[in-house]
Design a protein around this motif. Structure first.
Motif, PDB file in Angstrom:
ATOM      1  N   PRO A  65       0.809  -1.230   0.000  1.00 14.37           N
ATOM      2  CA  PRO A  65       0.000   0.000   0.000  1.00 14.37           C
ATOM      3  C   PRO A  65       0.837   1.273   0.000  1.00 14.37           C
ATOM      4  O   PRO A  65       0.351   2.332  -0.385  1.00 14.37           O
ATOM      5  N   GLY A  66       2.084   1.179   0.432  1.00 14.75           N
ATOM      6  CA  GLY A  66       2.925   2.364   0.475  1.00 14.75           C
ATOM      7  C   GLY A  66       2.644   3.226   1.684  1.00 14.75           C
ATOM      8  O   GLY A  66       1.782   2.921   2.522  1.00 14.75           O
ATOM      9  N   PRO A  67       3.372   4.335   1.801  1.00 16.58           N
ATOM     10  CA  PRO A  67       3.190   5.230   2.957  1.00 16.58           C
ATOM     11  C   PRO A  67       1.744   5.723   3.064  1.00 16.58           C
ATOM     12  O   PRO A  67       1.104   6.034   2.055  1.00 16.58           O
ATOM     13  N   ILE A  68       1.247   5.793   4.295  1.00 22.87           N
ATOM     14  CA  ILE A  68      -0.123   6.224   4.524  1.00 22.87           C
ATOM     15  C   ILE A  68      -0.297   7.687   4.105  1.00 22.87           C
ATOM     16  O   ILE A  68       0.495   8.555   4.483  1.00 22.87           O
ATOM     17  N   VAL A  69      -1.337   7.953   3.323  1.00 25.39           N
ATOM     18  CA  VAL A  69      -1.725   9.320   2.969  1.00 25.39           C
ATOM     19  C   VAL A  69      -2.976   9.709   3.743  1.00 25.39           C
ATOM     20  O   VAL A  69      -3.037  10.763   4.361  1.00 25.39           O
ATOM     21  N   CYS A  70      -3.983   8.840   3.721  1.00 27.39           N
ATOM     22  CA  CYS A  70      -5.224   9.093   4.463  1.00 27.39           C
ATOM     23  C   CYS A  70      -5.209   8.266   5.738  1.00 27.39           C
ATOM     24  O   CYS A  70      -5.387   7.040   5.697  1.00 27.39           O
ATOM     25  N   ALA A  71      -4.989   8.925   6.871  1.00 28.30           N
ATOM     26  CA  ALA A  71      -4.922   8.217   8.150  1.00 28.30           C
ATOM     27  C   ALA A  71      -6.301   7.774   8.623  1.00 28.30           C
ATOM     28  O   ALA A  71      -6.424   6.776   9.329  1.00 28.30           O
ATOM     29  N   CYS A  72      -7.345   8.498   8.247  1.00 28.72           N
ATOM     30  CA  CYS A  72      -8.686   8.144   8.709  1.00 28.72           C
ATOM     31  C   CYS A  72      -9.075   6.747   8.221  1.00 28.72           C
ATOM     32  O   CYS A  72      -9.703   5.975   8.942  1.00 28.72           O
ATOM     33  N   TYR A  73      -8.702   6.427   6.956  1.00 33.87           N
ATOM     34  CA  TYR A  73      -9.065   5.130   6.378  1.00 33.87           C
ATOM     35  C   TYR A  73      -7.851   4.269   6.043  1.00 33.87           C
ATOM     36  O   TYR A  73      -7.985   3.263   5.351  1.00 33.87           O
ATOM     37  N   SER A  74      -6.659   4.683   6.506  1.00 33.50           N
ATOM     38  CA  SER A  74      -5.422   3.908   6.316  1.00 33.50           C
ATOM     39  C   SER A  74      -5.196   3.563   4.844  1.00 33.50           C
ATOM     40  O   SER A  74      -4.934   2.408   4.486  1.00 33.50           O
ATOM     41  N   VAL A  75      -5.272   4.566   3.988  1.00 34.60           N
ATOM     42  CA  VAL A  75      -5.070   4.362   2.557  1.00 34.60           C
ATOM     43  C   VAL A  75      -3.665   4.840   2.187  1.00 34.60           C
ATOM     44  O   VAL A  75      -3.291   5.984   2.456  1.00 34.60           O
ATOM     45  N   GLY A  76      -2.883   3.958   1.571  1.00 36.00           N
ATOM     46  CA  GLY A  76      -1.499   4.251   1.245  1.00 36.00           C
ATOM     47  C   GLY A  76      -1.322   4.872  -0.127  1.00 36.00           C
ATOM     48  O   GLY A  76      -2.188   4.797  -1.008  1.00 36.00           O
ATOM     49  N   ARG A  77      -0.139   5.443  -0.320  1.00 37.28           N
ATOM     50  CA  ARG A  77       0.185   6.149  -1.563  1.00 37.28           C
ATOM     51  C   ARG A  77       0.119   5.234  -2.773  1.00 37.28           C
ATOM     52  O   ARG A  77      -0.442   5.606  -3.819  1.00 37.28           O
ATOM     53  N   ASN A  78       0.679   4.041  -2.668  1.00 40.52           N
ATOM     54  CA  ASN A  78       0.683   3.136  -3.810  1.00 40.52           C
ATOM     55  C   ASN A  78      -0.725   2.700  -4.185  1.00 40.52           C
ATOM     56  O   ASN A  78      -1.039   2.541  -5.377  1.00 40.52           O
ATOM     57  N   THR A  79      -1.564   2.479  -3.183  1.00 38.36           N
ATOM     58  CA  THR A  79      -2.961   2.126  -3.451  1.00 38.36           C
ATOM     59  C   THR A  79      -3.653   3.231  -4.231  1.00 38.36           C
ATOM     60  O   THR A  79      -4.405   2.969  -5.186  1.00 38.36           O
ATOM     61  N   ILE A  80      -3.393   4.472  -3.843  1.00 40.00           N
ATOM     62  CA  ILE A  80      -4.014   5.617  -4.523  1.00 40.00           C
ATOM     63  C   ILE A  80      -3.504   5.739  -5.955  1.00 40.00           C
ATOM     64  O   ILE A  80      -4.282   5.915  -6.903  1.00 40.00           O
ATOM     65  N   LEU A  81      -2.189   5.629  -6.133  1.00 36.19           N
ATOM     66  CA  LEU A  81      -1.621   5.754  -7.478  1.00 36.19           C
ATOM     67  C   LEU A  81      -2.130   4.655  -8.399  1.00 36.19           C
ATOM     68  O   LEU A  81      -2.419   4.900  -9.586  1.00 36.19           O
TER      69      LEU A  81
END
Length: 877
Positions: A816-832
């Motif tokens: 998932p990569g580094p966390i961007v959204c802490a509220c929902y624990s969404v990582g940078r790689n997941t977003i990209l």
């Protein structure tokens, strides 16, 4: 017991001064489920990332569960007798000014009231100050100079009713996210509403702003003098309102003589700002630590107030200056006289009539007639041996005070020190003679006041662990043991609140603004049911705004405009220290992380201390991304990870404040900050130290993950929580003699099976340790910065640790990569990946697909930054 069967308890968030309502439900296993209170007027169910994760920060881990004297557990009788007798003895031998309390915006109002009463009314000294001195004392001073009282004129509703919001030295999106959400929601409904950000640093609050004025550090007075001069030149002042104001002529003259070049802004930028401000009637100017934490902080506040007073933009819907506070009960502390220069209920310490009113009401034996020692001078007096007994309550001055190493030495040298806190594992608590276990946020009952004067209840949802007691009870018991039994006979917080409310009636009779007399006489049930209520609350008035009627609290009854000039920060840059250091918070952490640091998802966003530096400066210094650099000032030194960004101006750098000896000893930022203070407010200048930078060249770099908390002994290390244990970055000059033994000791891998992948010729070492087929931890070392999938590795302890030594996920395993959204624990790689696979082209589209950015919204600017990398090349093609 099934937690779902337990009732929800209405309470208030313990973080910033926004004062959000929360609903708490104990889960029956010592934990807590938390959600936003949809009925609280401040947040209407919204919470930021920190509030959302509150349930992860409770529990017994690290808690102080019994009193201790010199590290030895004792009973409460022994501890309280020791505190009372040592304070009494010190006072008898050296006088009342030989003792001091240093308290905190984490205290509830009732706690604060008892501490203030004990020190000022019965010990007879004004030596009680608070860590709120470090965040909003300049606002208090500015309000009192202009209005004659520490009055916040407006309300949160003004933020939605304004046509122009100006954020000055305030990263609202990260530090007060729910207020930022309210503004963004209002802008979505009224696109014509404008937002201007005044800040030397580009922050998340600049996302979507109509204007960012990136002025030089400390130049706020010059900018607002330019606005005031233009108000005068264009005739935009309000002649009728100015009949209620004194000092306007001198203030206008000073403004006209200001050299605006010190701002670093072009004349066109300044003109665009002044034109927008002057031509927009409904303006709210929001200001925070970037204004307050300065040797000219009080003048900065008054420069802003001058513009609102001159134009009559105050006390009406959508108009006014608005200070947002940093701590949950900074306002409550101001109201009960928790500062060294104030009395309860906004009465004046140096006013003989006011002193007599309070002394008679308390039936107190003595009242100080002069202000006590403010925070910086208090610890200087401790270091000099003039303060011989010190009680520190819910704060960590060995980390948070400027010149922190000198403060540490002062506390250590003090004859007798007491700390009341929820943990004994802070830099400060370790220095003290007596440690008293206090109840934590979710175990407390009382009230807090937020930034717009709304009083809300905090209610206990969890039982107090061990022998922990409420702070008001500890203070009252010491007061009784010092000989003042009749004055401290409280049975509950409701008793204290009632006494306080009745005192406010006497204050109102003296013409003061603070009046909650309408809440006096509440029954215990009435107090328990108290709804969020904005003061004043009296027979004649309920809530509302101040000053639209031109009635002020000065001796003349008129507001005061001040003639002001720009003053540069106290620390002077030069060849030895060419960079100016700005300091502040990161999105998901709070103060010294004793609470937020327990949450894995809050720790995942920015897991390591860092220093932001402009690309031009980095190139000149020879710094590369992720280098470790040494930061030196006249006070001390630090080692930080470099972050190269044009968010800061050339010649300026930025570092966050949160790391301590417990989490990253080389990154204690306040050890770099000199103890320069504002001459009026006594607030330290925490955003304008001067520093020198050089590359730190360790012999090796390391990274480790473990089920067990690690205790590195290296030149540099930074520790943070993960969902499966702990992670740490390391670097050191000296290499271990035995790498395997070092790794095993670090990770706590006794009686484990070892796997390794080592190349001594290249200086690379990788070790993994297993127990019963599960990974206990892994350690990686190399001569240079390690290229690893850190967030993936952090989740592996406690699993089979498949392919851990590769340092990256196995084929087909997501990272998932580094966390961007802490509220929902969404990582940078997941977003990209989602952006690429689904053609997402907006932040809202990312939110729909992944939920990222849909709760508190404080990650939206970071989500936006991820879009151009993949979207823009497609557009160009």
């Amino acid at each position: 017991m099934d937690g779902s069967a337990l009732p929800e308890v209405r309470s208030t968030c313990p973080y910033c001064g926004v004062g959000c309502g929360v609903l708490l439900r104990a889960n029956g296993q010592g934990g807590l489920d938390v959600r936003g209170d949809p009925d609280h007027p401040t947040n209407r169910g919204r919470l930021c990332s920190k509030g959302t994760a509150l349930g992860e920060t409770v529990g017994r881990e690290g808690r102080l569960l019994a009193p201790r004297i010199n590290g030895v557990t004792v009973d409460w009788e022994s501890a309280l007798d020791t505190v009372a007798s040592r304070f009494s003895q010190t006072i008898a031998e050296h006088g009342p000014d030989s003792v001091a309390f240093y308290v905190s915006g984490q205290l509830l109002t009732e706690d604060y009231y008892v501490a203030n009463k004990l020190m000022k009314g019965f010990i007879g000294s004004a030596n009680i100050d608070t860590n709120s001195r470090l965040c909003m004392a300049s606002t208090v001073a500015g309000h009192r100079r202009a209005f004659g009282s520490d009055t916040v004129p407006g309300t949160y509703e003004d933020l939605e009713q304004a046509d122009l919001i100006v954020l000055v030295g305030s990263n609202l999106a990260w530090c007060h996210p729910v207020l930022s959400q309210r503004i963004q929601a209002a802008r979505a409904q009224r696109p014509e509403m404008k937002l201007v950000v005044v800040d030397p640093r580009r922050t998340a609050s600049c996302d979507g702003a109509d204007m960012h004025l990136q002025l030089r550090n400390g130049a706020d007075v010059a900018l607002f003098n330019a606005l005031l001069a233009e108000i005068d030149r264009t005739g935009a002042h309000d002649p009728e309102f100015l009949t209620h104001v004194e000092g306007a002529g001198a203030a206008f003259a000073a403004a006209r003589s200001t050299d605006t070049s010190v701002t670093g802004l072009s004349p066109e930028q300044i003109r665009a700002f002044t034109d927008l401000w002057i031509n927009t009637k409904r303006v709210v100017t929001v200001f925070s630590q970037g204004v307050n934490q300065s040797t000219s902080g009080s003048d900065k506040v008054n420069a802003i107030l001058n513009c609102h007073l001159a134009s009559g933009r105050i006390g009406q819907p959508g108009m006014g200056p608005f200070s947002v506070t940093g701590q949950p009960n900074a306002m409550g502390g101001r109201e009960v006289g928790g500062l060294a220069n104030m009395l309860a209920c906004h009465l004046e310490l140096e006013n003989a009539v006011h002193r007599q009113v309070v002394q008679d009401y308390w039936q107190a034996p003595a009242m100080p007639s002069a202000p006590g020692l403010k925070a910086v001078k208090m610890f200087s007096a401790v270091g000099a041996g003039n303060i011989k007994a010190l009680w520190i309550i819910h704060t960590n001055p060995a980390v948070s005070m400027p010149d922190a190493d000198a403060v540490t030495a002062a506390i250590k040298s003090c004859d007798f020190t007491v700390v009341s806190d929820i943990t004994g594992a802070t830099d400060t608590a370790r220095l003290c003679d007596v440690q008293l276990p206090a109840t934590a946020w979710a175990e407390k009952s009382g009230t807090v006041t937020n930034s717009d004067r709304t009083i809300s209840r905090q209610r206990a949802a969890l039982p107090a662990p061990g022998q922990a007691r409420p702070d008001w009870q500890i203070l009252a018991e010491v007061g009784r043991r010092m000989g003042w039994s009749d004055a401290f006979t409280y049975a509950s917080p409701a008793d204290i609140f009632d006494e306080y409310a009745k005192l406010s009636d006497l204050a109102a009779a003296q013409g003061r603004d603070f009046d909650i007399s309408g809440l006096s006489g509440l029954t215990p049930d009435g107090y328990d049911r108290l709804e969020p209520t904005r003061w004043p609350v009296s027979k004649t008035r309920q809530g509302g705004r101040f000053f639209a009627d031109g009635q002020f609290y000065t001796p003349s009854g008129k507001a005061q405009m001040l003639a002001l000039q720009h003053r540069a920060p106290a620390a002077k840059s030069g060849p030895r220290f060419p960079f100016r250091l700005n300091t502040g918070r990161v999105r998901d952490q709070w103060h010294s992380m004793t609470r937020t640091g327990k949450s894995p998802r809050l720790s995942a966003h920015l897991a390591e201390p860092f220093l932001e530096i402009h690309p031009q400066d980095a190139a000149k210094q020879g710094f590369n991304p992720a280098d470790l650099i040494s930061v030196r000032s006249t006070q001390g030194s630090a080692i930080l990870r470099v972050l190269i960004t044009d968010a800061v101006l050339p010649g300026e750098v930025f570092a966050p404040i949160h790391w301590t000896n417990e989490t990253a000893p080389s990154a204690r930022i306040d050890a770099l900050i000199p103890s320069f203070t504002d001459p009026v407010s006594g607030q330290p200048e925490s955003k304008a130290a001067v520093v020198a930078l050089s590359k730190f060249r360790p012999g090796w770099h390391g990274f480790a993950v473990s089920l067990n908390q690690m205790q590195p002994a290296t030149d540099y290390w930074a520790l943070s929580r993960t969902t499966s244990g702990w992670r740490t970055e390391l670097a050191s000059s000296d290499a271990p003699e035995d790498w395997a033994a070092y790794a095993r000791t670090l990770i706590g891998g006794a009686e484990t099976i070892e796997q390794s992948l080592c190349d001594p010729a290249r200086g690379t070492y990788r070790f993994a340790f297993y127990r019963e087929g599960l990974l206990v931890g892994a350690f990686f070392a190399a001569p240079d910065t390690l290229a690893l999938s850190r967030d993936h590795l952090a989740d592996l302890p406690g699993t089979d640790g498949n392919a851990v030594l590769s340092g990256r996920p196995a084929v087909g395993q997501p990272d998932p990569g580094p966390i961007v959204c802490a509220c929902y624990s969404v990582g940078r790689n997941t977003i990209l990946t989602a952006i690429k696979d689904h053609g997402l082209s907006s932040v809202d589209a990312i939110g729909t697909a992944l939920s990222a950015g849909t709760n508190c919204g404080s990650c939206r600017s970071e989500l936006a930054d991820l879009l151009p990398d993949l979207i823009l090349p497609v557009v160009a093609a």
